[in-house]
Design a protein around this motif. Structure first.
Motif, PDB file in Angstrom:
ATOM      1  N   UNK A 248       0.833  -1.211   0.000  1.00 38.77           N
ATOM      2  CA  UNK A 248       0.000   0.000   0.000  1.00 38.77           C
ATOM      3  C   UNK A 248       0.868   1.262   0.000  1.00 38.77           C
ATOM      4  N   UNK A 249       1.956   1.246   0.778  1.00 41.08           N
ATOM      5  CA  UNK A 249       2.845   2.409   0.829  1.00 41.08           C
ATOM      6  C   UNK A 249       3.483   2.659  -0.533  1.00 41.08           C
TER       7      UNK A 249
ATOM      8  N   UNK B   8       3.148   5.953  -2.919  1.00 40.27           N
ATOM      9  CA  UNK B   8       4.305   6.720  -3.380  1.00 40.27           C
ATOM     10  C   UNK B   8       4.343   6.798  -4.905  1.00 40.27           C
ATOM     11  N   UNK B   9       4.073   5.667  -5.550  1.00 45.80           N
ATOM     12  CA  UNK B   9       4.187   5.651  -7.009  1.00 45.80           C
ATOM     13  C   UNK B   9       3.099   6.476  -7.679  1.00 45.80           C
TER      14      UNK B   9
ATOM     15  N   UNK C 289       1.602   8.428 -11.393  1.00 42.26           N
ATOM     16  CA  UNK C 289       0.194   8.294 -11.730  1.00 42.26           C
ATOM     17  C   UNK C 289      -0.267   6.858 -11.869  1.00 42.26           C
ATOM     18  N   UNK C 290       0.599   5.906 -11.525  1.00 35.50           N
ATOM     19  CA  UNK C 290       0.267   4.480 -11.596  1.00 35.50           C
ATOM     20  C   UNK C 290       0.487   3.845 -10.230  1.00 35.50           C
ATOM     21  N   UNK C 291      -0.247   2.783  -9.969  1.00 31.60           N
ATOM     22  CA  UNK C 291      -0.117   2.082  -8.696  1.00 31.60           C
ATOM     23  C   UNK C 291       0.849   0.924  -8.887  1.00 31.60           C
ATOM     24  N   UNK C 292       2.102   1.125  -8.463  1.00 27.35           N
ATOM     25  CA  UNK C 292       3.139   0.131  -8.700  1.00 27.35           C
ATOM     26  C   UNK C 292       3.754  -0.332  -7.384  1.00 27.35           C
TER      27      UNK C 292
END
Length: 512
Positions: A46-47, A51-52, A57-60
């Motif tokens: 989740x962290x 941050x990403x 703009x993407x959940x990485x």
């Protein structure tokens, strides 16, 4: 809806529920913050998503374990994005995200009893609902989960508000808001998708004539939240629902058994009691009892025109969540349903049903119910005492690693793009330093990890392995050190909590 359902919330009991919930959460934090690290592997994911999304703009996330070694980070379909978005928003206020993640979860759980008092106002006395909320909050799995940077608290909060708004169906805007909150629960935790079946089904059962307009209003609200996630999934993964995992190795009956004992353990409230229910025959008896109680309550609710509608909704939400969890665990391989955290988001529905159906008139049944509540409260007190005693005797090794400033400075100071880093405490180092550290799983021979690391060196990549003390069994820590030394890894750094080994083509390679 009758006027009684719309009566104002009893402010005194609402404030008491809020104060009691806050006291429990603060008390557990005070008891545990010196001995337990509040970040788990899922918390670190989740962290990283938080941050990403601020930078790309993407959940990485960093790939787990030693797989896909060429990727530094990659988009993930496993964890829904709302919790990371809120972490990112809170971190912009100047609160470190490592602190924000568990804080958000605790705040959500602290609000649980008060929100339940609001949601069921007019359907049961505020005193009963307050007691129900406290029994839910102090269940073993809830009490443990609320301490960590996990999304269960946010999911439970969204579900409670969604149910509370749905019960106020006389106002179309409340139905839309219920849909928004239901959609928010869906983009917080995957099992909350069950709400998209439970509430529309309840609306149909309550009024066939008004159901189309009401379901449409609820669906519009849900789509306002879910549709953006679908668009993101299409853009990044090419599919609306990209979730994927290995095929499950457990069948439907073992999963029903696991979920049954988890629910029983949460209701009973004494940690470890459910672990004694290992016989599948006993679990079947418990499942039949729970199912029978639910069916009896459902049937009885048909004769109670007013509060029966709330009972039916709560039972539908609980049933839909259970059905989806069993179906998912039967199709996908993930943590078993014996993990209590899967029950946490909807546990409050069961106690809510109890608060509504609690007998009002003095009777033997009412005295029995009061005695049961006293026993459940006592079990929770015993569990808390046991938890405190255990924590006083042990210290989480992950907490010591998180405070190892020397190791963190060493990691942050490295600037080698090709360097591959792995550790048995990777989730801690990723959370605290933001480095792309891979997780070592159990002992070296598991999944041929030591061979994979050596193969990376042969391919031209320098490899660094960090073995920390206290986060796994001593056997595995010692086994890792011996295996690394035998494969020619050289010790390059030590700190109070760790030893760092490194190997590259420029270093001599020794055969084991």
């Amino acid at each position: 809806m009758t006027q009684a359902a719309l009566r104002p919330v009893d402010v005194r009991w609402w404030l008491l529920a809020f104060a009691a919930g806050t006291a429990v959460v603060v008390g557990f934090w005070w008891m545990a913050h010196r001995t337990i690290y509040p970040i788990l592997p899922d918390s670190t994911a989740y962290l990283e998503m938080a941050r990403s999304v601020q930078h790309t703009g993407r959940f990485e996330v960093v790939p787990y374990a030693l797989t896909e070694s060429s990727a530094i980070t990659q988009p993930t379909p496993l964890w829904p994005p709302l919790f990371p978005v809120i972490i990112a928003a809170v971190s912009r206020l100047g609160i470190a995200d490592v602190t924000a993640a568990p804080l958000i979860n605790r705040v959500c759980f602290a609000l649980l009893p008060a929100l339940l008092v609001w949601a069921l106002a007019g359907y049961a006395s505020a005193r009963r609902v307050c007691v129900a909320g406290m029994l839910a909050l102090t269940a073993p799995g809830v009490l443990a989960t609320q301490y960590f940077g996990l999304s269960e608290g946010l999911a439970a909060l969204c579900l409670i508000v969604s149910v509370g708004c749905a019960l106020r169906t006389d106002r179309r805007a409340m139905l839309v808001l219920s849909g928004v909150c239901g959609g928010a629960a869906c983009v917080t935790r995957n099992p909350a998708l069950a709400i998209c079946a439970a509430i529309p089904c309840w609306l149909v059962l309550e009024s066939m004539r008004e159901a189309p307009a009401r379901v449409l209003a609820w669906g519009i609200g849900a789509l306002l939240v879910i549709a953006p996630l679908w668009g993101y999934n299409l853009a990044v993964f090419g599919r609306v629902q990209p979730y994927a995992a290995a095929a499950s190795t457990t069948g439907i009956m073992p999963n029903i058994h696991a979920l049954t004992v988890s629910i029983a353990g949460e209701i009973l409230g004494a940690r470890g009691v459910d672990r004694r229910i290992t016989d599948s025959g006993i679990s079947r008896v418990i499942a039949v009892v729970l199912l029978g109680a639910a069916l009896w309550t459902w049937r009885a609710s048909r004769s109670r025109a007013h509060d029966g509608r709330a009972v039916r909704l709560l039972l539908l939400v609980a049933a839909a969540m259970c059905a989806l969890l069993v179906a998912a665990a039967t199709r996908y391989q993930f943590q078993g349903l014996h993990e209590h955290r899967f029950v946490v988001p909807f546990l409050w529905t069961l106690f809510g049903v109890g608060a509504i159906t609690f007998p009002s008139a003095p009777s033997a049944v009412r005295r029995l119910a009061i005695g049961s509540v006293v026993l459940l409260a006592g079990a929770r007190g015993y569990d808390s005492w046991q938890r405190a005693a255990q924590q006083a005797q042990t210290r989480d090794g992950a907490l010591a690693v998180a405070h190892d400033g020397a190791l963190q400075r060493y990691l942050v100071g490295q600037h080698e793009p090709q360097l591959f880093v792995a550790s048995n405490a990777a989730w801690v180092l990723r959370a605290e330093t933001g480095t792309a550290t891979r997780q070592l799983l159990f002992c070296p021979e598991y999944a041929d990890q030591i061979t994979q690391l050596t193969t990376l060196v042969v391919s031209g990549r320098p490899v660094q392995v960090i073995i920390t003390s206290g986060v796994t069994s001593d056997h595995c820590e010692t086994a890792w050190i011996l295996a690394l030394q035998q494969r020619g890894f050289v010790r390059v750094f030590t700190s109070p909590q760790s030893v760092v080994y490194r190997k590259a083509l420029s270093l001599p390679i020794r055969q084991s």
